[in-house]
Design an enzyme around this catalytic site. Sequence first.
Site, PDB file in Angstrom:
ATOM      1  N   ASP A 352       5.895  25.180   6.536  1.00 56.67           N
ATOM      2  CA  ASP A 352       4.577  25.654   6.143  1.00 56.67           C
ATOM      3  C   ASP A 352       3.928  26.257   7.395  1.00 56.67           C
ATOM      4  OD1 ASP A 352       2.064  25.874   4.686  1.00 56.67           O
ATOM      5  OD2 ASP A 352       1.418  24.167   5.898  1.00 56.67           O
ATOM      6  N   LYS A 353       2.961  27.124   7.218  1.00 52.53           N
ATOM      7  CA  LYS A 353       2.308  27.741   8.378  1.00 52.53           C
ATOM      8  C   LYS A 353       1.116  26.923   8.858  1.00 52.53           C
ATOM      9  CE  LYS A 353      -0.640  31.176   8.144  1.00 52.53           C
ATOM     10  NZ  LYS A 353      -1.793  30.724   8.987  1.00 52.53           N
TER      11      LYS A 353
END
Length: 660
Positions: A352-353
Amino acid sequence: MSTASIRKIRITRTEGKSTGCSVAVQKWFLQVSAVQPFLPDGWDPKSIFCRRVLGSGFGGGLFFGGYYTILEAFEKIRRRKFEIDFLMIVAAGGAAWLGAWAEGAFLLFLFSIGHALENYAMARARNAISALSELAPEDAVVRRDGEELRLPVAELVIGDIVIIRSNERLPADGFVVKGASSVNQAPITGESVPVDKRPVDNAVAAAKAADKVKSEHRVFAGSINGSGSLEVQVTRLASETTLARVVEMVNDAETRQSPTQSFTNKFERIFVPVVILLAITTGFSWLVIDEPVSDSIYRAMAVLVAASPCALAIATPSAVLSGIARAARGGVLIKGGAPLEMLGKLDSIAFDKTGTLTIGEPELVETVPFGEIGADELIAISAAVEVHSDHPLAQAIVRAVEKRLGTSDLIATDFQSITGKGVSAKINGEHVFIGKAGLFLKDDQDALPEDVAQKVTEMSSRGRSTMIVRRGGEFVGVLGLMDTPRAAASDVIKKLRSIGITRMMMISGDNQKVADAIALEVGLDEAFGDLMPDDKVEKIAQLSDHGGVAMVGDGVNDAPAMANATVGIAMGAAGSDVALETADIALMADDLATLPFAVGLSRSTSGIIRQNLWISLGVVAVLIPATLFGLGIGPAVVMHEGSTLVVVINALRLLGYKES
């Protein structure tokens, strides 16, 4: 064959090489052979001593050496399970029946010693886990009604104020309300250096949203205070602390079998009956080859010993338990053998960012002034306006001014928020507007100045969120903001590549340009942007169908994607109920640096499991034909128990695993 004939065969064998008498004893009998003429007919000192005196002694050895093994074997037989203990009892009993008391006693003695050493070795791994529960102190100093009381930790209630002096262990989860100190959180999060802690600004607000308290205020039971004194408001009961939940989950992990362990258990259930049939068949080999019945039965007992898969039974659980214990000590919670083993086999990881690869907050990363205004003046003007806004981008500009300039004398008045576009205010009588391009375009005929429009386009292509600043009728600059990568992100990606992860990607709900910019900066192979939560789940499902993938997220909005990944990994799980519950593996610290440790440990565990399987199956493969062709029970026992100890010792190496 008559009973007398069988008895004659047994006596012949007893008087031969398998009497159980040592060479020294036999030499002693040669020295006293002069007494033979004075004994009654049929009396043989050698036979009497070895079969009666030594026989009864070794019989005692059989009983005491095999007592617990017998109990365990019969308990399993009662449940219709024919396992390793049963094979050992049959082999030892058969040896005794043939008169080979010494070998039977030797078998059970070594088997018992082997079991004891196995249990000791496994206890070392379990002690590494149980030691976690001893990290929290038994009592705490509490301030109640203006008085300081020393109470058991179990009696603490939410809202209590506990006092922690220098070098003391923290008794409860909570947040700091008074004092400042550095706290060693390594027992919980695995962080290598102490973390500075300071009081919250508003204790009442913090108590209402305890899970959202920032890490510089939050503390955990079991961590160690530094030189300062702290006062901490309790947010969780003793039974619900992060430490208590970690201990509970690690203990539960022991019962969750890995794929290899499940396979070996099924293999053992089939293999043991096959071994019994092989031994029975071998016991009747005197019908085919010219040898005494006793030799065939003796060989059958040796086959039972040789084929018992003791090392195979302990090979995987010893490695898994050691791996889970070492991970817990390093701030990584692994929920069982399956995720531990699977992570070691994967070569793809999706991240995930926001909050995982990045710090989760926007920062001012680029300042472009126009005209005669300087960069410092541009951000000072912007901060004077944005200080009145609670928007994340506005707060990022305010933080940037505090870091670069300290304080500013500029004061903005008549602040207004223009929904969806930006803000405006007055500074020294001049109107200042800050916002998106749409704030300055009243209709289709309007256009930004060419240099401003060009800079906005160029910044946006590199993933920046842009804010245009106009003072009066003049455009004075453009600000570029973005959620910046964590400081450790690039190094983590490099380490993962060095230990064999070949494909790494980002899965983000942010726009594709931002995702591409972050992926390029930290060194990922590819990025997938503009994904809704359902899209993330679908993307992970696609990746899982092509060899499997691990998903790393923050455990909250990434929970569905992590649940659909081959292995779900949550970071920053300390204090987060959702992260602890949803992930297969939880990185307790809010730090990516422990991810290579977790992957490396998993790969080492998988490697040691493979080594153990080769050792255990290899010894069985050698011993079975060896015993069929004459290898005795004694040497078979030594090799059998030796391989079991080698397997356990090999697994215990994981307790000392260090990241390379």
